[in-house]
Scaffold this active site. Structure first.
Site, short mmCIF file in Angstrom:
data_model
loop_
_atom_site.label_atom_id
_atom_site.label_comp_id
_atom_site.label_asym_id
_atom_site.label_seq_id
_atom_site.Cartn_x
_atom_site.Cartn_y
_atom_site.Cartn_z
N ASP A 184 0.82 -1.21 0.00
CA ASP A 184 0.00 0.00 0.00
C ASP A 184 0.85 1.26 0.00
OD1 ASP A 184 0.93 -0.40 2.59
OD2 ASP A 184 -1.04 -0.80 3.44
N GLU B 191 -9.69 -1.86 4.75
CA GLU B 191 -10.37 -1.52 6.00
C GLU B 191 -11.63 -2.36 6.18
OE1 GLU B 191 -8.86 0.16 8.08
OE2 GLU B 191 -8.37 2.21 7.51
N ASN C 112 -7.80 -2.86 13.80
CA ASN C 112 -9.19 -3.13 13.39
C ASN C 112 -9.27 -4.32 12.44
OD1 ASN C 112 -8.12 -2.11 11.06
ND2 ASN C 112 -9.47 -0.33 10.90
N HIS D 287 -7.39 -4.70 9.68
CA HIS D 287 -7.06 -4.44 8.28
C HIS D 287 -5.77 -5.13 7.87
CE1 HIS D 287 -4.91 -0.33 9.23
NE2 HIS D 287 -3.99 -1.25 9.00
C1 GLP Z 1 -0.53 0.33 8.54
C2 GLP Z 1 -0.23 -0.49 7.28
C3 GLP Z 1 -0.53 -1.96 7.47
C4 GLP Z 1 0.08 -2.44 8.78
C5 GLP Z 1 -0.57 -1.71 9.92
C6 GLP Z 1 -0.10 -2.16 11.28
O1 GLP Z 1 -1.82 0.81 8.58
N1 GLP Z 1 -0.93 -0.02 6.14
O2 GLP Z 1 -0.03 -2.68 6.35
O3 GLP Z 1 -0.11 -3.82 8.92
O4 GLP Z 1 -0.27 -0.33 9.77
O5 GLP Z 1 1.11 -1.53 11.62
P1 GLP Z 1 1.99 -1.85 12.88
O6 GLP Z 1 2.81 -3.03 12.51
O7 GLP Z 1 2.83 -0.62 13.04
O8 GLP Z 1 1.08 -2.10 14.01
#
Ligand code: GLP
Length: 235
Positions: free
Chosen positions: A58, A134, A127, A129
């Protein structure tokens, strides 16, 4: 960290067996340990990424590639500047693309043109995702533009000066893009992820918990620290 080493090793093994492997890569805090392990192993001559290709899950929309918070910059700072993957083989949606629909189609075709993703590394949002898919009323198949949820904007505001600076939209591989990967490795750490990990793996498969779709993938490995896996019986 043990968790990162395991995930790093699994993916490194795929690259050793298939030097021109196509990797799906993730951002966030959780994959950082995986990238550190690869950097160390690359420095020690143990992994060669020179024939590998990577696609990021992304990217924020309307963010310059060189901006500190862009995922392109994250990848360069945390991985690409320290390994030998060729610049032309590192792909990420273009946050500044003029036309979102064209950009999504370009990205999806590029992945298919490379033969699809061999190994996809995933984190998970609080959440549920994956990428930026989402929670919603349906699973969206291909790369698409999403409006980020309030909880994601809250969570990601830690990287920006002000909450208002967090982009409202992002490009993400779709659930289909992710599910077409031949092997998926999801990493999760911390108590804050325990409940969502449990719901995603043992709850209903529903677009309200996007990661729950992984229950239908034939080759998925979940790697977590003790805190993230603490709500799973028997672990
Ligand atoms: C972001 C990314 C996701 C990732 C998520 C969790 O929103 N787009 O791909 O999995 O954060 O991040 P973290 O590993 O910092 O909790």
């Amino acid at each position: 960290m043990e968790m990162s080493r395991k995930a790093a090793n699994l993916i490194a093994a795929s690259v050793s067996l298939k030097p021109d492997a196509v990797l799906g890569l993730a951002t966030g805090d959780t994959p950082l340990g995986v990238y550190k392990c690869w950097i160390e192993r690359h420095a020690g001559g143990e992994i060669d990424f020179s024939a590998a290709t990577a696609f990021n899950l992304d990217e924020y929309r309307n963010i310059a590639p060189e901006a500190e918070q862009s995922y392109r910059r994250y990848m360069i700072d945390n991985l690409y500047s320290k390994i030998d993957m060729r610049p032309e083989n590192r792909h990420i949606p273009d946050g500044l693309a003029a036309d979102p629909a064209t950009e999504c189609e370009r990205y999806e075709k590029l992945i298919a043109g490379c033969g699809g993703i061999d190994v996809q590394l995933l984190g998970i949002g609080h959440n549920g995702h994956i990428g930026f898919n989402e929670p919603g009323g349906e699973f969206v198949g291909n790369t698409h533009l999403v409006a980020l949820s309030d909880s994601t904007i809250d969570a990601n505001s830690r990287f920006f000066r002000r909450r208002e600076d967090v982009p409202a939209e992002a490009y993400t591989m779709g659930i289909g893009t992710i599910m077409r990967a031949r092997m998926i490795i999801l990493v999760a750490s911390g108590l804050g992820k325990a409940e969502i990990i449990h719901r995603a793996l043992f709850g209903a498969v529903t677009p309200a918990v996007p990661a729950s779709i992984l229950q239908f993938h034939a080759n998925v490995t979940i790697i977590g620290d003790a805190a993230a896996l603490s709500m799973i019986d028997g672990i």
